[in-house]
Design a protein around this motif. Structure first.
Motif, PDB file in Angstrom:
ATOM      1  N   MET A   1      66.360  58.862  43.622  1.00  0.00           N
ATOM      2  CA  MET A   1      65.574  59.953  44.128  1.00  0.00           C
ATOM      3  C   MET A   1      64.916  60.677  42.956  1.00  0.00           C
ATOM      4  O   MET A   1      65.563  61.012  41.969  1.00  0.00           O
ATOM      5  N   ARG A   2      63.646  60.924  43.066  1.00  0.00           N
ATOM      6  CA  ARG A   2      62.865  61.525  41.987  1.00  0.00           C
ATOM      7  C   ARG A   2      62.672  63.017  42.255  1.00  0.00           C
ATOM      8  O   ARG A   2      62.358  63.417  43.374  1.00  0.00           O
ATOM      9  N   LEU A   3      62.883  63.821  41.204  1.00  0.00           N
ATOM     10  CA  LEU A   3      62.685  65.262  41.334  1.00  0.00           C
ATOM     11  C   LEU A   3      61.240  65.592  41.009  1.00  0.00           C
ATOM     12  O   LEU A   3      60.701  65.168  39.985  1.00  0.00           O
ATOM     13  N   ASN A   4      60.608  66.351  41.884  1.00  0.00           N
ATOM     14  CA  ASN A   4      59.238  66.808  41.642  1.00  0.00           C
ATOM     15  C   ASN A   4      59.296  68.194  41.036  1.00  0.00           C
ATOM     16  O   ASN A   4      59.707  69.149  41.687  1.00  0.00           O
ATOM     17  N   ARG A   5      58.898  68.294  39.799  1.00  0.00           N
ATOM     18  CA  ARG A   5      58.891  69.589  39.119  1.00  0.00           C
ATOM     19  C   ARG A   5      57.458  70.050  38.954  1.00  0.00           C
ATOM     20  O   ARG A   5      56.625  69.334  38.412  1.00  0.00           O
ATOM     21  N   THR A   6      57.237  71.267  39.367  1.00  0.00           N
ATOM     22  CA  THR A   6      55.901  71.835  39.219  1.00  0.00           C
ATOM     23  C   THR A   6      55.763  72.415  37.817  1.00  0.00           C
ATOM     24  O   THR A   6      56.767  72.703  37.150  1.00  0.00           O
TER      25      THR A   6
END
Length: 69
Positions: A1-6
């Motif tokens: 699972m990939r974390l989306n960081r803004t």
């Protein structure tokens, strides 16, 4: 699972790390100086009670009536 960081989350995280790196050494040094002051104050109070005839520091004449006999 990939974390989306803004970019905003990265910006906040960078500032959190910077402020933490600044605050920890300052708080350690201030806390150590306060502890040293309190330790010296304790030692001076014990010295004063153990040596009742030790000379008092110079006091102005207007406050000499406050000194114990």
């Amino acid at each position: 699972m990939r974390l989306n960081r803004t970019p905003e989350q990265i910006f906040v995280f960078n500032h959190l790390i910077r402020w933490t790196a600044l605050v920890i050494p300052i708080s350690l040094s201030v806390g150590s100086l306060i502890a040293l002051f309190l330790w010296l104050l304790d030692k001076s109070i014990h010295f004063r009670w153990d040596h009742p005839l030790a000379p008092l520091p110079a006091t102005p004449r207007r406050h000499r009536h406050l000194l114990p006999l």
